[in-house]
Design a protein around this motif. Sequence first.
Motif, mmCIF file in Angstrom:
data_model
loop_
_atom_site.group_PDB
_atom_site.id
_atom_site.type_symbol
_atom_site.label_atom_id
_atom_site.label_comp_id
_atom_site.label_asym_id
_atom_site.label_seq_id
_atom_site.Cartn_x
_atom_site.Cartn_y
_atom_site.Cartn_z
ATOM 1 N N GLN A 112 67.771 44.276 22.437
ATOM 2 C CA GLN A 112 67.314 44.797 21.154
ATOM 3 C C GLN A 112 65.829 44.455 21.080
ATOM 4 N N PRO A 140 61.967 44.011 20.359
ATOM 5 C CA PRO A 140 61.318 43.741 19.068
ATOM 6 C C PRO A 140 60.179 44.701 18.779
ATOM 7 N N GLN A 141 59.694 44.639 17.545
ATOM 8 C CA GLN A 141 58.487 45.355 17.140
ATOM 9 C C GLN A 141 57.287 44.448 17.417
ATOM 10 N N LYS A 156 57.765 49.558 18.943
ATOM 11 C CA LYS A 156 58.771 48.858 19.749
ATOM 12 C C LYS A 156 58.175 48.469 21.099
ATOM 13 N N TRP A 158 59.240 37.719 26.079
ATOM 14 C CA TRP A 158 60.550 38.335 25.837
ATOM 15 C C TRP A 158 61.539 37.924 26.924
ATOM 16 N N SER A 212 59.407 32.810 21.149
ATOM 17 C CA SER A 212 59.379 33.480 19.846
ATOM 18 C C SER A 212 58.038 34.097 19.529
ATOM 19 N N LEU A 255 56.721 37.273 17.271
ATOM 20 C CA LEU A 255 57.122 38.460 18.015
ATOM 21 C C LEU A 255 57.498 39.603 17.085
ATOM 22 N N THR A 256 58.131 39.305 15.953
ATOM 23 C CA THR A 256 58.408 40.319 14.948
ATOM 24 C C THR A 256 57.406 40.113 13.829
#
Length: 686
Positions: free
Chosen positions: A158, A160-161, A171, A213, A218, A227-228
């Motif tokens: 999944q 991340p943005q 993304k 990633w 993080s 990361l987000t």
Amino acid sequence: MKIRAVKLRMTTAQGEFGFKFEFSRGLTVIRGSNSSGKSTFYNTLIYGLGMEELIGGKGEKVLPYAVREYFVQGDIRVTVESSEVLVELENASGRCVTLRRAIRDSMRQSKLVEVFESAHLTEGTELGMPQPTYLFDPGSAQKQEGYFHFLEGFMGYQLPQVPATNGGVAKLYLQTIFAALAVEQKRGWTDYIANIPFSEFATRALGSPSSCWVWGCSSDRPNERPLTPIPWRLTLTGARPTYDTLRQAAAANGVVIEGLSATPVSMFDPAAILFVKSDGNTKTTLLDQVSKLRAEHNALGAKAEAYGKASGAEALQELEVASSELQRLSVLHERATTNLTLQKAALDELRLLLSESSEDLERNKTALKLRKLGAQMEIEVATDHCPTCHQAVDDTLLVGIVTGPQMDLNTNIDYLDSQRKMLQNQINGAVEEIRQSEITVADVAARLAAIHDYRNSLRGDVSTGMAESRAIVRRQIQIDLELSNLQAFKTQAEALMFTFGEIADRLAANQGDRRALPKETYSDVDVSRISLFEKHFRGNASSFGYESAEIADIRISLDTLTPILSELELREILRPKAQTSLTADSSASDFVRLIWSYLLALYQTSATRGFEGQHPGLLLMDEPGQHSMRSASQRALLQLLIAQPGLQAIVAASFDEDESVFMTATAGLAFHLIQWEGKVIQPISA
């Protein structure tokens, strides 16, 4: 994820050609000479996975002509009528799929990837009905029909943005992850993660998004944001267009805006914004200007009613008043135009000074950089000492000419930087002043034209002796039009003020969210993870025989997540040590050892219990034995690849086309060998 098998199928007038190979779940060695088609095999596999951007392009054009146009079989040139590649994959849950992608086909385009729920290549099951997906077009990573969306889900990811170059978020590109998993021969061994494709997300640190990633960190941009990320610039969406719209509307109506910042602020007060009309001398608020125009309109109405009873002397007096106003406005227009010309000239001079200051600043920074590098290389002149007599050397050419203290490089850089900032602020102020002056000039010019028309109409009234004044009617029409425009501007400005208020509220909320972020760049777990990665990296470099620097001094930079030595990014060391052979083991080959160490450490860190990351357990290397790499180093690489539980490694290598090198590198190792006689493209038997 595991790659179970690959098959190239080409249709020709002489029958079907191609190849089919299966891979082990551990180490697979693909052995072939430099002209046997080893790279064709490797690149076709990468193409079948939809990751040909790692090779250097998109679509079938990245593949050699032998799989697209023609190949030579013996003495015969065989034309390719159609060709396709099939790749069988297995994910962590045991689900098997077969991908089919056309290379040359009259019906199917290369952007189409068909997904079959079948282990067709290894178990011979029927392909069945395909799930069509597409790649490289918009939505291929977000939509259900997109191939990268499918592959992301198949791998259990999944993504991340991450921050985008346009100020928003996007993304994380799946090919960025594969850049840390698959290394091609031509450009892949030039950097730690060399073939990251260009994408719309911004990355300051080389490889940091994929590195973070893969090992589960993080943060993807050290020292900047998690990361987000909290979408900082997305909160300001519409701010600049709203500001520009208001400015343009104000300029069209001769209105000057005061108190409005071009940069969005979190504390926005509409009452502090003033809209004024200026004639170069006095300023009038928009409300007062409207009142003034209405009063003039009413006075003209009363004058129109009494016009027929007015004497010729009164008409001549009105004409004289209009002529005086025309002269006054002409003087104001000339002054405003002259002032605008002087302001533009001053702006040009400021910009020239800024350019010269920036150039001087860059020269001083370059000189300081060279000086620091010289000091690190132990060049005496860089430390202000003569290399011959070792006496102190003044860092200036003006000794004895200029008395008093003189600035050194650091002080000069600070001074030039502050001067540059001051000039930039002056330029910004000058631009704003010019903008307001242009509005004033345009407004005075419009009023000048209006009073000119009014005076001419008065002259006509006096000369003809009409019972109804055309001048009064003309002026009333002008006032009605101006009032209508100002009312429309007022309505538009109120709506835009509301938009500014919404942007300020979003900005205030965003600032609160950012203040709530952790103050440290990395969490304690991240720091431990990076420390573990550093340990694995140094251990790998030692196993591979890295000798260009002291391994114990190597660190992983928290800024770039790449190896550093004495705060310098660790790359090729140009001064070899005495025990290093320049022909068999150059510093370039030592850098390749660092790349091996880096890529392998990514998996080792991700696979460590308690530090589990997102590494899919797959590593592909095309010709890792670069720059006449010693066979002992190649053997160490294969040994470490075999020793990693859960890692599937596919290594394509020629071993210098020497049987003894191959035997030395692989003796006693358990691996699956793929090799062929002649060319890799051969007839496919029924």
